[in-house]
Design a protein around this motif. Structure first.
Motif, PDB file in Angstrom:
ATOM      1  N   TYR A 249      44.279  27.455  53.366  1.00 12.82           N
ATOM      2  CA  TYR A 249      43.111  27.400  52.476  1.00 12.82           C
ATOM      3  C   TYR A 249      43.029  26.139  52.869  1.00 12.82           C
ATOM      4  CZ  TYR A 249      41.654  31.384  49.890  1.00 12.82           C
ATOM      5  OH  TYR A 249      42.085  32.782  49.494  1.00 12.82           O
TER       6      TYR A 249
ATOM      7  N   SER B 133      43.012  33.926  43.189  1.00 14.67           N
ATOM      8  CA  SER B 133      41.445  34.272  43.354  1.00 14.67           C
ATOM      9  C   SER B 133      40.777  35.661  43.899  1.00 14.67           C
ATOM     10  CB  SER B 133      40.619  32.797  43.630  1.00 14.67           C
ATOM     11  OG  SER B 133      39.231  32.885  43.209  1.00 14.67           O
TER      12      SER B 133
ATOM     13  N   THR C 182      41.217  42.827  40.789  1.00 17.25           N
ATOM     14  CA  THR C 182      42.393  43.468  39.662  1.00 17.25           C
ATOM     15  C   THR C 182      41.429  44.678  38.737  1.00 17.25           C
ATOM     16  OG1 THR C 182      43.204  41.273  38.937  1.00 17.25           O
ATOM     17  CG2 THR C 182      43.540  43.298  37.284  1.00 17.25           C
TER      18      THR C 182
ATOM     19  N   VAL D  68      43.588  27.224  41.413  1.00 24.45           N
ATOM     20  CA  VAL D  68      43.493  28.727  41.483  1.00 24.45           C
ATOM     21  C   VAL D  68      43.096  29.446  42.835  1.00 24.45           C
ATOM     22  CG1 VAL D  68      41.849  30.379  40.328  1.00 24.45           C
ATOM     23  CG2 VAL D  68      43.197  29.059  39.252  1.00 24.45           C
ATOM     24  N   LYS D  69      42.190  28.696  43.221  1.00 24.83           N
ATOM     25  CA  LYS D  69      40.710  29.287  44.686  1.00 24.83           C
ATOM     26  C   LYS D  69      41.650  29.209  45.278  1.00 24.83           C
ATOM     27  CE  LYS D  69      37.152  29.746  47.501  1.00 24.83           C
ATOM     28  NZ  LYS D  69      36.993  31.754  46.895  1.00 24.83           N
TER      29      LYS D  69
ATOM     30  N   PHE E 223      31.546  35.772  41.945  1.00 30.75           N
ATOM     31  CA  PHE E 223      32.926  37.196  41.599  1.00 30.75           C
ATOM     32  C   PHE E 223      32.068  38.415  41.257  1.00 30.75           C
ATOM     33  CE2 PHE E 223      36.325  37.814  38.324  1.00 30.75           C
ATOM     34  CZ  PHE E 223      37.175  37.368  38.944  1.00 30.75           C
ATOM     35  N   GLN E 224      32.545  39.236  41.576  1.00 27.96           N
ATOM     36  CA  GLN E 224      31.588  39.873  42.050  1.00 27.96           C
ATOM     37  C   GLN E 224      32.573  41.533  40.072  1.00 27.96           C
ATOM     38  OE1 GLN E 224      29.281  41.140  42.602  1.00 27.96           O
ATOM     39  NE2 GLN E 224      28.983  39.218  44.113  1.00 27.96           N
TER      40      GLN E 224
ATOM     41  N   ASN F 277      33.515  44.655  39.871  1.00 30.62           N
ATOM     42  CA  ASN F 277      33.499  45.004  40.998  1.00 30.62           C
ATOM     43  C   ASN F 277      34.313  46.771  40.516  1.00 30.62           C
ATOM     44  OD1 ASN F 277      35.389  44.449  41.865  1.00 30.62           O
ATOM     45  ND2 ASN F 277      34.122  43.482  43.892  1.00 30.62           N
ATOM     46  N   GLY F 278      35.877  45.834  39.613  1.00 30.00           N
ATOM     47  CA  GLY F 278      36.386  46.988  38.500  1.00 30.00           C
ATOM     48  C   GLY F 278      36.986  47.414  39.615  1.00 30.00           C
ATOM     49  N   SER F 279      37.799  47.233  41.071  1.00 32.51           N
ATOM     50  CA  SER F 279      38.711  48.354  42.203  1.00 32.51           C
ATOM     51  C   SER F 279      39.498  46.991  42.844  1.00 32.51           C
ATOM     52  CB  SER F 279      37.873  48.547  42.536  1.00 32.51           C
ATOM     53  OG  SER F 279      37.346  47.931  43.703  1.00 32.51           O
ATOM     54  N   PHE F 280      40.640  48.588  43.057  1.00 30.13           N
ATOM     55  CA  PHE F 280      41.640  47.992  43.848  1.00 30.13           C
ATOM     56  C   PHE F 280      42.149  49.444  44.867  1.00 30.13           C
ATOM     57  CE2 PHE F 280      45.009  44.261  43.402  1.00 30.13           C
ATOM     58  CZ  PHE F 280      45.608  45.307  44.363  1.00 30.13           C
TER      59      PHE F 280
ATOM     60  N   LEU G   9      42.736  38.261  41.467  1.00 29.55           N
ATOM     61  CA  LEU G   9      41.947  38.435  39.699  1.00 29.55           C
ATOM     62  C   LEU G   9      40.735  39.178  40.357  1.00 29.55           C
ATOM     63  CD1 LEU G   9      42.206  34.868  38.062  1.00 29.55           C
ATOM     64  CD2 LEU G   9      43.930  37.599  37.557  1.00 29.55           C
ATOM     65  N   ARG G  10      39.978  38.813  41.514  1.00 32.65           N
ATOM     66  CA  ARG G  10      38.916  39.939  41.851  1.00 32.65           C
ATOM     67  C   ARG G  10      39.177  40.882  42.177  1.00 32.65           C
ATOM     68  NH1 ARG G  10      34.834  37.130  46.034  1.00 32.65           N
ATOM     69  NH2 ARG G  10      35.742  35.197  45.297  1.00 32.65           N
TER      70      ARG G  10
END
Lengths: 299, 299, 299, 299
Positions: free
Chosen positions: A198, B73, B79, A96-97, A279-280, A282-285, B76-77
């Motif tokens: 990565y 990852s 989202t 995933v990372k 993993f914040q 932060n709820g924003s996009f 998702l962070r």
């Protein structure tokens, strides 16, 4: 694993997992007429073939086994190995990372017993590609056998090479070094990796981690993340729920970074030392992805 | 995410991640002529397009951003969410444990903000399929937007339904219930799952776990695993290596089980209570998969 | 703390802890006629004096506080500090591991804010003794104030000294170095400690731990233990029991060792590297302590 | 343990710990003329007596042992037991959290093998007192032997009683219930405890914790804390520093609470549910303890 069998019935050629009530496990490929000899009696493959997955099957002595299709995690657990292998908890996060999913081309070194190779081959799917380097021929042979058993050898190119000589590939999406001295190969890794791609590795000791972190700065890697994943199992008893008594305390430190292209002078180390960890929530996009409106920055 | 862009240069239509030196993050889709307005100045998309991934780009005020391709990852962070979402540490293990890889058909309920849906769609690849149920239309809309942003909506079928009425699908490989009361839907899950398939869920409280464990026995689920995954990050400073000061202590308990077909009477609960937990370092794999030789059982 | 008040009623001179319903905490010494001014009104000490501990008391505005006798843990939490202080989880283990109980003479350096000094003074009791060294006078003043507040200054001797010059004391039972470079003072510690006595320290980074471990071998310390203590709290809700969302991830690595006298040549490092870690459930104790019978060795 | 021997030399009557190079441990009381028979030869007590602690001593075959004074942690490790016993990590925190130090009177039930009893007796010192209840006479005998071995029996009163009948004592400072069903004895505990005193227990399963939490509200206990203490050991190798491979995953959940006196009606459960968990880094202490100045509340 390799072919998704839509049938709910076991068929010749399927990979099957047989589990006894006391949790003894076999993984085997079904073949008409073949037999499995166990301490609890002989089990004919024909007893398994044609039955629905999830059924119980019985040896000539009447001992029962559950028959299941093995998942990646099941297969890894049973991988024949000469080396320490990666655990599902670590592999899952690595995939995933590092964005290792369908269609990706990923490099690996060293191949070892091929457990991570198996996981990578499974994850990239039929459109993806895994290239794995190993310096010791006997490991390559073992890995090849393990890959063939689960039908994934076709997606993997195994190479014998000391990676100090570098990789043949360029512009790969992700590269995982499962070697004790990854700090010695950062230049080679950079050459093979797409910039911004990565880089990942796992190391057992803190001393190795420190040494790798120092090396990252010499080769303009940034977005460094160091973490460990700890897994705790619970006894699945409804009215006496509690963790198991003992657990695995350590498999290794996972380290990730991305090679960057620096176009202006900047205070070198601190600027690149972006702690890419937590993993914040932060709820924003950014709202209108192609629009020209003002955006709030996301922390 | 959706299309693997083999080019090492950013192109119009690519999903891009821009990161400031103090770790402010934007994820956006590149479009010629578009602009991103930030607190640190205006960044023209055309400044990004055509540059190698991993480069630095600059706003009209000269502030720099790193440009990267986002991984799962990363996405998702960022989202957009109305609900608690799953963390990469949990998602990675779910994928590996439940065998959710290329080509698989997986069911999910409820859809929520679509974070797990995104991960599932990414993992199953173009040949796979995700069907996700949600009872609340407004969540479905949010999830759809989130999926479209990352180009994965095409692999996902979203349905509006209270799953107490059951699923339309049969014989799916894996089913994940991201609902607070999974114990109420074990019969429905059984109907949809291939027998021997993978059932998974995540629950925040021990009381819910106990209740689910009790329900498993009524519906012949076995190979039960309850675990939690704890992630600890380290400050990536070579000569002062140490964990971060604080960490996430809990996201949820992960619970997995497989519905079985019982063909003979047996003491019901204990026999099914196979603790499928610890990853044994047993190092064995049945040698000749199709042969008739004696095998040692693997613990 | 200092005097065990057998009365169940609060009395003038007692140390009291007042806690509001939203968990705001005061620790103060009761005095007839005195007043505590809070955001929620004035609380007269006379409202507290004479009431049973565990009662609710009220300000002139009718706001309530619980009145309690503070424990060591409560006092430490409220210690005025200029420095990072030790946590109860670490202090408790230090006391038990190093045998710091009633009557013991323990050395400490540096004093810092005096939080550990307070804990040591509390644990050794009126017959014990704590000697604490500090190089910076302003810290000593703060520590003295903190000790006087809880009535424990009488058991402690505070000295101003750079410990590179050594300790005055000899033959002490235990010595705790709360300094960033304990590896520089192992010779001095040896001179002060009883041979076989307990040396302890806490260090935040792995690099410091490695450096200390290497130094131990030069000065014949053995029975080395390195550990970390991780504390996870749960939300105390009966029907929604779960860990708190976040936790402290790291306070420091605890390291313990004992200076030994080597009387015969032996391979130096490995022989002394006795990993004194895991608490074995070995269940044995030599039966007849003074007898001459054969004994089984305890693993 | 019981008497602090200021001498740095081992003397007859001293409690001694002998440790072989491969970490086999004996704990015994020294007596002139006595012998210890080991697999590695006979060790005369007279070889030990008169030597400095921390020395090496030798059997008639020339095998070496280190001689040390055992700490509380060492003694607990070797306690002869019939029951699961508490670990030093848990005991240390219990002592600090519950204020169990010199001079305190603490109640315990059940006595079990006496491991916690030993720790309590050690911590309260010669001026303190431990009263321990046990329903099963055979355990009391074992505990008495264990206490006598380490010279702490004089501080402990052992009683045979089913605690459903209540405790004889009143107004004790702290009470620890080491029984599987503490929720059945909260009324009895309240009667024995000073109001505002410390109640503590340890429970292995989450179901027991939930049940206890519910019971607390019926009996006006507040300041509830539920936690677990996890200990991770490291291999003490300077240039290969890393955690041990495996660890203890669970000993039990520690639960603490304090019985309160409620003088006004209030919404009963929530008001008492003060989560007394996290150790806040608030850095404050009311300045002038007896003054009348305004105080800022401490969060």
């Amino acid at each position: 694993m390799e072919t998704i069998n839509d049938s709910s019935l076991a068929q010749p050629g399927d990979l099957a997992q047989l589990v006894s009530p006391n949790n003894k496990v076999f993984i085997l490929r079904l073949a008409s007429g073949a037999q499995l000899h166990t301490h609890r009696g002989i089990l004919s493959h024909d007893e398994v073939i044609g039955k629905p997955w999830g059924s119980q099957v019985f040896t000539h002595k009447g001992s029962s086994y559950f028959m299941l299709q093995p998942s990646l995690s099941d297969v890894l657990r049973e991988t024949r190995r000469n080396t320490q292998i990666l655990y599902p908890k670590d592999i899952g996060y690595i995939l995933v990372k590092m964005g290792i999913g369908p269609g990706v081309h990923v490099l690996e070194a060293g191949t070892g017993s091929g457990a991570l190779t198996t996981a990578l081959a499974w994850a990239v799917g039929p459109q993806g590609r895994v290239t794995s380097y190993e310096a010791r021929p006997q490991f390559q042979n073992l890995a090849l056998k393990n890959l063939e058993r689960v039908g994934l050898a076709g997606r993997v190119e195994l190479k014998i090479r000391d990676i100090v000589e570098g990789f043949d590939e360029k512009n790969v999406d992700a590269l995982f070094l499962d070697v004790p001295n990854p700090y010695d190969f950062l230049a080679q890794a950079r050459q093979a990796l797409k910039s911004g791609g990565y880089f990942g590795t796992i190391l057992p000791t803190t001393n190795q981690v420190s040494r790798l972190l120092a090396a990252f700065y010499q080769f303009d890697y940034a977005f460094i993340e160091v973490c460990e994943i700890i897994m705790r199992f619970y006894k699945p008893v409804p009215d006496r729920l509690r963790p198991t008594d003992r657990m695995v305390a350590h498999t290794g430190y996972l380290i990730f970074a991305r090679p960057m292209i620096l176009t202006r002078d900047r205070p070198p180390t601190e600027a690149l030392l972006i702690e890419d960890g937590d993993f914040q929530d932060n709820g924003s996009f950014t709202e209108d992805l192609n629009g020209n409106t003002n955006h709030e920055e996301v922390n």
